[in-house]
Design an enzyme around this catalytic site. Structure first.
Site, mmCIF file in Angstrom:
data_model
loop_
_atom_site.group_PDB
_atom_site.id
_atom_site.type_symbol
_atom_site.label_atom_id
_atom_site.label_comp_id
_atom_site.label_asym_id
_atom_site.label_seq_id
_atom_site.Cartn_x
_atom_site.Cartn_y
_atom_site.Cartn_z
ATOM 1 C CB CYS A 11 40.353 88.862 -21.977
ATOM 2 S SG CYS A 11 40.628 89.765 -23.651
ATOM 3 N NE ARG A 17 43.382 88.987 -20.047
ATOM 4 C CZ ARG A 17 42.816 89.205 -18.767
ATOM 5 N NH1 ARG A 17 42.814 88.452 -17.987
ATOM 6 N NH2 ARG A 17 41.949 89.923 -18.901
ATOM 7 C CG ASP A 128 44.720 92.443 -18.823
ATOM 8 O OD1 ASP A 128 45.285 92.792 -19.692
ATOM 9 O OD2 ASP A 128 43.745 93.174 -18.987
#
EC number: 3.1.3.48
Length: 156
Positions: A11, A17, A128
């Site tokens: 990420c 994440r 996100d």
């Protein structure tokens, strides 16, 4: 004999994440009894802002609530990752572009969205949750379990 698989989740900052994906995937591998099929399960970020930091407290909270623990410390994607990993899974399209931008020619890693393993009706993009509330982290968890289970089915 089948070669063991190495998986990397990516990420932006490696505190929300991708460390959640790493921990969820590891948990799903254990639940499926497939530990012997995997040598390395790791995560990193395309940016270096959080290198050495633990995951976001909201990530840890969602993992803990689901009985999953992680000792991960954030790190940045490196050139060696492209030769050390079979799969490099991006959480969103921006991550995917950034990964492909630095991917060395001749890399053996298969670079793709982890969401390519989404069930019908499940978003392929893991948004996100960093600037949002706790709900976003729960949504990520649900997606990552789905993607993990489907990927594991695909290699069975």
């Amino acid at each position: 004999m089948t070669k063991n698989i190495q998986v990397l989740f990516v990420c932006l900052g490696n505190i929300c994440r991708s460390p959640m994906a790493e921990a969820v995937f590891r948990n799903e591998v254990e639940k499926a009894g497939l530990e012997a099929r995997f040598d390395t399960i790791d995560s990193c970020g395309t940016g270096a802002w959080h290198v050495g930091n633990r995951p976001d407290p909201r990530t840890l909270e969602v993992l803990k609530k689901n009985g999953i623990h992680t000792k991960h410390l954030a790190r940045k994607l490196s050139t060696s990752d492209f030769k050390n990993f079979d799969y490099i899974f991006a959480m969103d399209s921006s991550n995917l572009r950034n990964i492909n931008r630095v991917k060395p020619q001749g890399s053996r890693a298969k670079v793709m969205l982890f969401g390519e393993y989404a069930s019908p009706g499940v978003s392929k993009i893991v948004d996100d949750p960093y600037y949002g509330g706790s709900d976003g982290f729960g949504d990520c968890y649900i997606q990552l379990v789905d993607f993990s289970q489907n990927f594991l089915k695909s290699i069975a």
